[in-house]
Structure formats: C-alpha cells, structure tokens
Design a protein around this motif. Sequence first.
Motif, PDB file in Angstrom:
ATOM      1  N   PRO B  55      17.370  -3.346  -7.880  1.00  0.00           N
ATOM      2  CA  PRO B  55      16.316  -3.348  -6.854  1.00  0.00           C
ATOM      3  C   PRO B  55      16.162  -4.777  -6.340  1.00  0.00           C
ATOM      4  O   PRO B  55      16.132  -5.720  -7.128  1.00  0.00           O
ATOM      5  N   MET B  56      16.082  -4.943  -5.028  1.00  0.00           N
ATOM      6  CA  MET B  56      16.154  -6.290  -4.459  1.00  0.00           C
ATOM      7  C   MET B  56      14.797  -6.778  -3.948  1.00  0.00           C
ATOM      8  O   MET B  56      13.902  -5.994  -3.646  1.00  0.00           O
ATOM      9  N   GLY B  57      14.730  -8.093  -3.830  1.00  0.00           N
ATOM     10  CA  GLY B  57      13.577  -8.707  -3.170  1.00  0.00           C
ATOM     11  C   GLY B  57      12.612  -9.347  -4.135  1.00  0.00           C
ATOM     12  O   GLY B  57      12.149  -8.712  -5.090  1.00  0.00           O
ATOM     13  N   HIS B  58      12.323 -10.628  -3.912  1.00  0.00           N
ATOM     14  CA  HIS B  58      11.356 -11.317  -4.755  1.00  0.00           C
ATOM     15  C   HIS B  58      10.481 -12.278  -3.956  1.00  0.00           C
ATOM     16  O   HIS B  58       9.790 -13.093  -4.504  1.00  0.00           O
ATOM     17  N   GLU B  59      10.546 -12.170  -2.631  1.00  0.00           N
ATOM     18  CA  GLU B  59       9.709 -12.996  -1.753  1.00  0.00           C
ATOM     19  C   GLU B  59       8.921 -12.035  -0.890  1.00  0.00           C
ATOM     20  O   GLU B  59       9.523 -11.197  -0.216  1.00  0.00           O
ATOM     21  N   TYR B  60       7.618 -12.155  -0.886  1.00  0.00           N
ATOM     22  CA  TYR B  60       6.833 -11.099  -0.257  1.00  0.00           C
ATOM     23  C   TYR B  60       5.417 -11.547   0.080  1.00  0.00           C
ATOM     24  O   TYR B  60       4.856 -12.437  -0.557  1.00  0.00           O
ATOM     25  N   VAL B  61       4.877 -10.909   1.098  1.00  0.00           N
ATOM     26  CA  VAL B  61       3.441 -10.943   1.367  1.00  0.00           C
ATOM     27  C   VAL B  61       3.010  -9.496   1.536  1.00  0.00           C
ATOM     28  O   VAL B  61       3.821  -8.634   1.878  1.00  0.00           O
ATOM     29  N   GLY B  62       1.741  -9.239   1.278  1.00  0.00           N
ATOM     30  CA  GLY B  62       1.294  -7.857   1.388  1.00  0.00           C
ATOM     31  C   GLY B  62      -0.200  -7.733   1.219  1.00  0.00           C
ATOM     32  O   GLY B  62      -0.925  -8.733   1.120  1.00  0.00           O
ATOM     33  N   VAL B  63      -0.613  -6.498   1.151  1.00  0.00           N
ATOM     34  CA  VAL B  63      -2.038  -6.184   1.052  1.00  0.00           C
ATOM     35  C   VAL B  63      -2.268  -5.468  -0.280  1.00  0.00           C
ATOM     36  O   VAL B  63      -1.504  -4.556  -0.645  1.00  0.00           O
ATOM     37  N   VAL B  64      -3.302  -5.889  -0.986  1.00  0.00           N
ATOM     38  CA  VAL B  64      -3.598  -5.278  -2.280  1.00  0.00           C
ATOM     39  C   VAL B  64      -4.011  -3.817  -2.059  1.00  0.00           C
ATOM     40  O   VAL B  64      -4.962  -3.528  -1.330  1.00  0.00           O
ATOM     41  N   ALA B  65      -3.251  -2.907  -2.699  1.00  0.00           N
ATOM     42  CA  ALA B  65      -3.503  -1.472  -2.519  1.00  0.00           C
ATOM     43  C   ALA B  65      -4.265  -0.901  -3.707  1.00  0.00           C
ATOM     44  O   ALA B  65      -4.967   0.100  -3.596  1.00  0.00           O
ATOM     45  N   GLU B  66      -4.134  -1.551  -4.847  1.00  0.00           N
ATOM     46  CA  GLU B  66      -4.706  -1.022  -6.083  1.00  0.00           C
ATOM     47  C   GLU B  66      -4.749  -2.172  -7.085  1.00  0.00           C
ATOM     48  O   GLU B  66      -3.849  -3.014  -7.097  1.00  0.00           O
ATOM     49  N   ILE B  67      -5.775  -2.218  -7.927  1.00  0.00           N
ATOM     50  CA  ILE B  67      -5.798  -3.246  -8.966  1.00  0.00           C
ATOM     51  C   ILE B  67      -6.097  -2.622 -10.326  1.00  0.00           C
ATOM     52  O   ILE B  67      -6.799  -1.604 -10.416  1.00  0.00           O
ATOM     53  N   GLY B  68      -5.571  -3.265 -11.367  1.00  0.00           N
ATOM     54  CA  GLY B  68      -5.858  -2.838 -12.723  1.00  0.00           C
ATOM     55  C   GLY B  68      -7.287  -3.239 -13.102  1.00  0.00           C
ATOM     56  O   GLY B  68      -7.898  -4.085 -12.438  1.00  0.00           O
TER      57      GLY B  68
END
Lengths: 339, 339
Positions: B55-68
């Motif tokens: 599985p590829m990819g280790h650079e990212y931005v995003g929106v928090v969808a769920e938290i522990g």
Amino acid sequence: MRAVVMVAPGDVRVDETERPRIVEPTDAILKITAACICGSDLWPYRGADAVDHRPMGHEYVGVVAEIGSAVTTLAVGDFVVGTFISSDNTCEICQAGYQTHCVHRGPGADPGAQADYARIPNADGTLVATPGVPDPELIPSLLAASDVLGTGWFAAVAAEAGPGRTVAVVGDGAVGLMGVLAAKQLGAERIIAMSRHADRQALARSFGATDIVEERGDAGVERIKELTGGLGAHSTIEAVGTQESMMQAIHATRAGGHVGYVGVSHDVALPGRELFYSGVHLHGGPAPVRRFLPELIRLIWDREIDPGKVFDLTLPIEDAAEGYRAMDERRATKVLLTL
Amino acid sequence: MRAVVMVAPGDVRVDETERPRIVEPTDAILKITAACICGSDLWPYRGADAVDHRPMGHEYVGVVAEIGSAVTTLAVGDFVVGTFISSDNTCEICQAGYQTHCVHRGPGADPGAQADYARIPNADGTLVATPGVPDPELIPSLLAASDVLGTGWFAAVAAEAGPGRTVAVVGDGAVGLMGVLAAKQLGAERIIAMSRHADRQALARSFGATDIVEERGDAGVERIKELTGGLGAHSTIEAVGTQESMMQAIHATRAGGHVGYVGVSHDVALPGRELFYSGVHLHGGPAPVRRFLPELIRLIWDREIDPGKVFDLTLPIEDAAEGYRAMDERRATKVLLTL
C-alpha cells in the motif's frame, strides 16, 4: 643532537642528527623539554602503517631557542606548548576553530619532537606560551595538552558533552581517559568509561567516570542502553579508530545524540543505511588542539585539572625504545620522554 | 475505498479495499484530501528495493473523520497535516526533536496515504491541525510540509544553514529544492544548487538559489571550491542517497562545515579515513518532520513561503500509475494526487 627514529616496524632507535635551523621567517626553533610517545605511533610500530626511518614525535613542550624574523608573539626563552599540526591561526578555517585543516597547515614539529631540538613552522600560529616558567610538576600536564588532552577535549566538544548529558567513552587509552576528564570538566552528568583494565578503570574514575562498562561490541552497547533507559548515551567519545569501535560508538548513542570520534581511522567503512537510521550526529577527525590550548593551559596553570596523571611511565630519551615496547605491550598507557 | 498499491516494480494499481478502522484509542481516521508520490517510492518502483503489493503513500493532508477515545487535541472536522512516521511526541527522544525515532514510532498512515481514508496511530503526537479550513490554494504547500518540505528543512537545519553561510545542495529533486527554500528562509547568504535540468534550475532560483552548478562528482566539487575561495561550502544538503552524492557532499564541504543528509541511503559505505580527514559534521537520516510542522504550517498559512510550487503534476488518484511513470521518467518533479 639526539632524535628518535622508527627505522622499521618494532625498531625504534635514538640517532645523532643535525640540529634543525630556521627555514622560513615564521619558524621557531624549540629546545624540547619533554615529548610523548603517541598511541597513534603504535600503528606503524605494529606494521599496520608503512614506516621507514621516520623521525618520531609530535607532542611536545619546550623553550624557544631561536625565532625567525617574522615571528612576533614569541620571544627566545618563552616556555611553549605546541601541537601536532602547524597552522597560521589566521585563515578562515583556523578562525572557525579548525586549525588542523588550516590552509597553510604542515607538520607541527620538523623533523620530529622526540629530539633535543625541533623546528616549528608558523610559530606564532602554532605555539602558545605559558604565563611564565612552569613548575616542573606542571610539565606532564602541559605536555598532555599538546595532544592527548587536546584531542580528548575536542572529542568531548564534538560529542557535545555537557550538563545533563550522559557521555559514553569508547577506548581506554590516553585519549579516551582525557575524554573522560574533558566530559567531566564540561559538566557532563554521567560518564560511562568502557574499559576492561583495572588500572585504566581506576584512572578513568579519578578523572570523573561515574560508571564502568567492561563489555565490548554489541554486549557493550546493550549495557550502555541498560544504563540509559534503553535510549543510549547523549554523547559518545570514540577514541580507537576501528570498525568495531566506530559502530560501537554509533550504536551506543541515541537518535539526535552526538558521536565525537578522534581515533585515527583504520580500515573503517561506515554502512550508509545504518548510519542514516541511527539519527546520530557524527563529527571528529584530527583534533584542532590549537583551538583549545589557551583554555587548557589556563586550567592546568590554575591547578583545576591534572591531566599529567595519564603518564604512567617517564623515561629519558635514550630509553625511547623501551617506551615504545611498554606501550605496545600495554604495560604503559602513556609514556613521557625527558630531554 | 480506493487505495494505491504497488503490486511489483513498475506496476502500480488503484484497488478497492476496506476502509481502515480505529484500532487503538489513540488512533484517528482521516479522510485524505491530497497525497503525494515520493521520490523514495522510485526505489521499489525501479526494483532497487523489494516490493510486493505494498500500500503506497506516506505524505498527506486530510480531515479528521473519526477519533479514538484517548485522542485529546483533535476533533472530527479538523484539517490536519501528518508525517510519514507516527510518534507520541512526548517521549524523551521526541522532546529532543527526533520524532522519527520516537520510542513508540510506527508507520504514519496505515495502510497507506494514497487512499480515501487512512488510520493514523498516535494521532495527538503525529498530526498537527491547521488554524482553520485552508484555502484550496494552500493545499499543495501544506501537503509539501508533510514530507518534502519538512525533510528539506531538516536537511538545512542539520547542515546549519544560516546567515553568512554558503549552502550547497546536492540533488535537484523535490527535497533538494525544498532544501534551497529552507536555506533561504534560514537566512543563508549564498545557495548553490547542483542541477543540470533547466526546469529544476529555474525552480531552484525561484526558491532562492543564487548559483547553479551543472557539474557532478569531482568536477562539481571543484566548481563549489572555486565559488568558495577554495574552501568548500559551510553547509551542504545531500538529498539523493547514493555513494556518489554522499561523497560529493562531504568533499564539497569545508573542514568544520556541516553536511545534512536526507537522501535515503542506498549501497553507501563511507570510507572512514576520508571522513576522518574531511573534518566535516555529518547529520541526517529520516527527517523528524513533526518537529518543524507547527512552524512550517505558520509560514504557509501566513503566505511567507510557497513550497507548493514544487508540484508540477496534479492527478486524480485514479491516474496514480501515470503519476509514478511521470516521476520515474523525470517528466515530473513531484506529483500531487487528489482524492
């Protein structure tokens, strides 16, 4: 005059040779008071480096006997400490504190310092005068400053030894022991000396070591980790120069920590990937002793440090061959030759 | 959800896989906004590193969808920048600024960030929220902060780039270019980019390079020496990871200078003696991007830097394979994938 020559591996003699003369106007001629046998001289002595009638000695203290016309900071009769590389102490590299890489660098003592007299190129930049004629009891410490103390000090500075830091020291020769002293003086909280020799362990403790690790290699690294909450030392001084000692130093250091390495490198190849993932800082090489000399002389003059304890054998120059044997056979840690 | 997988060297596909779930109470699930293809992904792509359905990819931005349940500093809906290693950001190593070596380190995005969603372990320690929802024009720059900018920045810091310093940059990929930007931002006086590609030279100049050197290897070192009064650079950024680039960086640096190396090391063995006599400082490894993220986000948010310019190809995730090809063939410096 008398001068020590390594004719071939294992064959050290005292020859009669001509007294050196001023060549450049920036030269000084020293009457050598005392000189050392260096741990690095054991490499050619043991045949690991080529050697053929090499004039020996690069650690020395002495009295200025003659100066060239361009020498301005020294006078005949001054007692001085010199270093193993001559430097102008004015170029950009010297001013940054790397006199061993001076753009005008050369040998510190020509032809060698284990001799009655030696020519010192770039005398103003290379030699530092003591505040006056030293008490004889200070001679060993001042002589130590000329190389082993200066080198151990550089290693401790390169390893960023200081308050709050745990410092590991790989190598229990004179330089390693001086690294212990330097780390202590720089304020290190904990100093772990790696040594399996009772006499050197005792000396290390007297210089400030708080812990002793007898294990080597991976087992030694494991012990350092155990002593540092699994993380490794903040600062590690490497004072041997082999593949094993370099890797031991790198592995014993935590990520973000500092390895100061001064053991003259022999058959070392650092695996890039291992170094990359270690996250350590690596700095070292031939120590710019000249950078530290004024401060080291002050500390010795004021009796704040006593590095001269590292000499455990003092011999007249005539017995130089016995001095080399004693170091080779590890009967002596560091030998002082008197002239 | 969609996720990019490298099936084998040269074979990149977009698979349908299951959306990751919270595993640990310290996890967060991100809805990925954008991710990158990394220069380091070219090693397995070209068969230099083993790869099998990765599985590829280790650079990212995003929106928090769920938290522990144990996540305290983030809320669902936060826009965040992450890094390629997860870290607790509280251990002694993290506190010293080496989050990539955190005692609880792990992958940054599980299973990979080139996907609609990713699980981020140790979310509090790994992710940094932006001050608000970013303007779309800021997304590329924030994404750059996630790795290439953070890595180039670390290299510049490790190389001690700063006022009065001449900085050489070995490698004209995205990280090298970000190193140029970082050196400029840190106040370097002169920045020499080593590149033989006109487009990258132009980008380097736009990021602050003052000089370009097209030569490589010994000839490149010679040019750097010519440009620095024969002494070499004060600071050199190494952003390739080969034997040639490492030696080029070490040789291009003056004694006492600093080499900051971040190119992932491949088949490198550093000759101990050469390193010893170089007198340089060497520091690098996987960049602790997390250390710099708050400051980098601020600089981007305030429009003081524009690292997003480094992306010269933007593709929807479906076209990931074309993105890898473009980077492999050097048609693109850095590819941004949108989701």
